[in-house]
Motif scaffolding. Sequence first.
Motif, PDB file in Angstrom:
ATOM      1  N   LEU A 186      42.387 -19.576  -9.637  1.00 43.84           N
ATOM      2  CA  LEU A 186      42.047 -19.446 -11.055  1.00 43.84           C
ATOM      3  C   LEU A 186      40.635 -18.901 -11.240  1.00 43.84           C
ATOM      4  O   LEU A 186      39.684 -19.346 -10.584  1.00 43.84           O
ATOM      5  CB  LEU A 186      42.169 -20.817 -11.732  1.00 43.84           C
ATOM      6  N   ASP A 187      40.511 -17.950 -12.151  1.00 46.43           N
ATOM      7  CA  ASP A 187      39.230 -17.322 -12.443  1.00 46.43           C
ATOM      8  C   ASP A 187      38.384 -18.253 -13.304  1.00 46.43           C
ATOM      9  O   ASP A 187      38.855 -18.796 -14.302  1.00 46.43           O
ATOM     10  CB  ASP A 187      39.483 -15.996 -13.175  1.00 46.43           C
ATOM     11  N   LEU A 188      37.123 -18.460 -12.933  1.00 49.38           N
ATOM     12  CA  LEU A 188      36.234 -19.369 -13.650  1.00 49.38           C
ATOM     13  C   LEU A 188      35.409 -18.676 -14.732  1.00 49.38           C
ATOM     14  O   LEU A 188      34.613 -19.319 -15.400  1.00 49.38           O
ATOM     15  CB  LEU A 188      35.279 -20.054 -12.662  1.00 49.38           C
ATOM     16  N   LYS A 189      35.608 -17.368 -14.902  1.00 49.11           N
ATOM     17  CA  LYS A 189      34.731 -16.568 -15.761  1.00 49.11           C
ATOM     18  C   LYS A 189      34.659 -17.081 -17.193  1.00 49.11           C
ATOM     19  O   LYS A 189      33.581 -17.176 -17.775  1.00 49.11           O
ATOM     20  CB  LYS A 189      35.198 -15.110 -15.747  1.00 49.11           C
ATOM     21  N   ASP A 190      35.790 -17.417 -17.789  1.00 51.87           N
ATOM     22  CA  ASP A 190      35.818 -17.785 -19.213  1.00 51.87           C
ATOM     23  C   ASP A 190      35.864 -19.292 -19.434  1.00 51.87           C
ATOM     24  O   ASP A 190      36.245 -19.762 -20.506  1.00 51.87           O
ATOM     25  CB  ASP A 190      37.031 -17.131 -19.889  1.00 51.87           C
ATOM     26  N   ARG A 248      32.388 -27.512  -9.997  1.00 50.96           N
ATOM     27  CA  ARG A 248      32.475 -26.057 -10.110  1.00 50.96           C
ATOM     28  C   ARG A 248      32.138 -25.544 -11.510  1.00 50.96           C
ATOM     29  O   ARG A 248      32.245 -24.341 -11.767  1.00 50.96           O
ATOM     30  CB  ARG A 248      33.898 -25.599  -9.750  1.00 50.96           C
ATOM     31  N   LEU A 249      31.764 -26.441 -12.409  1.00 51.55           N
ATOM     32  CA  LEU A 249      31.489 -26.055 -13.790  1.00 51.55           C
ATOM     33  C   LEU A 249      30.376 -25.022 -13.854  1.00 51.55           C
ATOM     34  O   LEU A 249      29.328 -25.172 -13.227  1.00 51.55           O
ATOM     35  CB  LEU A 249      31.100 -27.292 -14.602  1.00 51.55           C
ATOM     36  N   LYS A 250      30.603 -23.935 -14.612  1.00 45.07           N
ATOM     37  CA  LYS A 250      29.656 -22.842 -14.818  1.00 45.07           C
ATOM     38  C   LYS A 250      29.400 -22.014 -13.559  1.00 45.07           C
ATOM     39  O   LYS A 250      28.440 -21.246 -13.520  1.00 45.07           O
ATOM     40  CB  LYS A 250      28.321 -23.383 -15.356  1.00 45.07           C
ATOM     41  N   ASP A 251      30.248 -22.198 -12.540  1.00 49.50           N
ATOM     42  CA  ASP A 251      30.134 -21.363 -11.347  1.00 49.50           C
ATOM     43  C   ASP A 251      30.872 -20.047 -11.568  1.00 49.50           C
ATOM     44  O   ASP A 251      31.672 -19.909 -12.502  1.00 49.50           O
ATOM     45  CB  ASP A 251      30.733 -22.069 -10.126  1.00 49.50           C
ATOM     46  N   GLU A 252      30.617 -19.097 -10.700  1.00 48.09           N
ATOM     47  CA  GLU A 252      31.343 -17.832 -10.733  1.00 48.09           C
ATOM     48  C   GLU A 252      32.438 -17.847  -9.669  1.00 48.09           C
ATOM     49  O   GLU A 252      32.527 -18.765  -8.861  1.00 48.09           O
ATOM     50  CB  GLU A 252      30.380 -16.669 -10.497  1.00 48.09           C
ATOM     51  N   GLY A 253      33.277 -16.817  -9.682  1.00 43.35           N
ATOM     52  CA  GLY A 253      34.323 -16.712  -8.670  1.00 43.35           C
ATOM     53  C   GLY A 253      35.601 -17.401  -9.094  1.00 43.35           C
ATOM     54  O   GLY A 253      35.968 -17.408 -10.273  1.00 43.35           O
ATOM     55  N   THR A 254      36.295 -17.997  -8.141  1.00 45.06           N
ATOM     56  CA  THR A 254      37.597 -18.609  -8.400  1.00 45.06           C
ATOM     57  C   THR A 254      37.621 -20.057  -7.914  1.00 45.06           C
ATOM     58  O   THR A 254      36.780 -20.475  -7.116  1.00 45.06           O
ATOM     59  CB  THR A 254      38.721 -17.835  -7.684  1.00 45.06           C
ATOM     60  N   MET A 255      38.584 -20.810  -8.441  1.00 47.80           N
ATOM     61  CA  MET A 255      38.820 -22.180  -8.007  1.00 47.80           C
ATOM     62  C   MET A 255      40.277 -22.279  -7.564  1.00 47.80           C
ATOM     63  O   MET A 255      41.174 -21.782  -8.258  1.00 47.80           O
ATOM     64  CB  MET A 255      38.527 -23.171  -9.134  1.00 47.80           C
TER      65      MET A 255
END
Length: 297
Positions: free
Chosen positions: A39-43, A21-28
Amino acid sequence: IEVDKRGTDTWSDVAVAMLARLKDEGTMVITTKRNTYILDLKDWSAHEYAPNPLVEFGLVQYKPLVLPVIYKIVKQSPAEKYGLLTGDRIVSIEGIEVGDWEDFIKQIKLYPKKKVKLQIQREEEKIDLEITTGWKFGRGWKKIGFLGVNIDPQKTIWPEGMMKVHKYSPLTAVKVAMQQMDLFFGLNGIIFAKMLFGKISFGIFGGPLSTFIASGQALNQGFSMFLGFLAMISLSIAMVNFLPVPGLDGGQIIMILYEGITRRSLSMRVQILMFRLGVAVFVLLVLRTTANDIMRI
């Protein structure tokens, strides 16, 4: 327990699931025994040359407390030279208290080939020593200090439920090995795809120096770990060999398919040019991955 509904029995499983999921958008979605977290992946950012998805996401692995008690002394080491004995407990280094074995390792690494004040506890007596450490190359070819002492691995006690022992019959082991191969190829496929779309830097790929360092680290962890490392290297070579690059088996397969479809073979001149192109690509790849190794160091 799960990362995005993928079962995670080991930390390796967690790292693979998160790396996907590295550098993906959305949530994990991370599921533990206590709760489910969205968890938000934005930052979430990754190191260009040495990504560590667990640390960069903010996860710290649990480690059991191991007291800094000497179990074994390496021959002709600084520990033997200055009279340390098995059973000695390391209390402090340069006046800084040592809480556990990992703490001791971190502190002694800071003093390569230097005089340090060491306090040990021998039975009921505390003894102050001044010793000169040895040195060796650590990660990134940096000099680190060492004494030449080891702990008793049997004294590392994990809480119940944190350790699992897996034993397989030969046939079951083959099935598990195939699953591991599938996981390996799947993960590398994800990494290649992310690299092509610019989500991951080409800097993550290692070259000859990284391979050399990793092989030494694997060998230090035992022969079975080293065999596993060799298997991983073999799979990596196989995967690269099937890339559609002239000169590799993947390029040869493309040429055979072309000839089968068009019913005519490529001219010798074109084949030579393609082979030279493949060699050029290979040389550039080696140079770039070696540059990655140097930047990583």
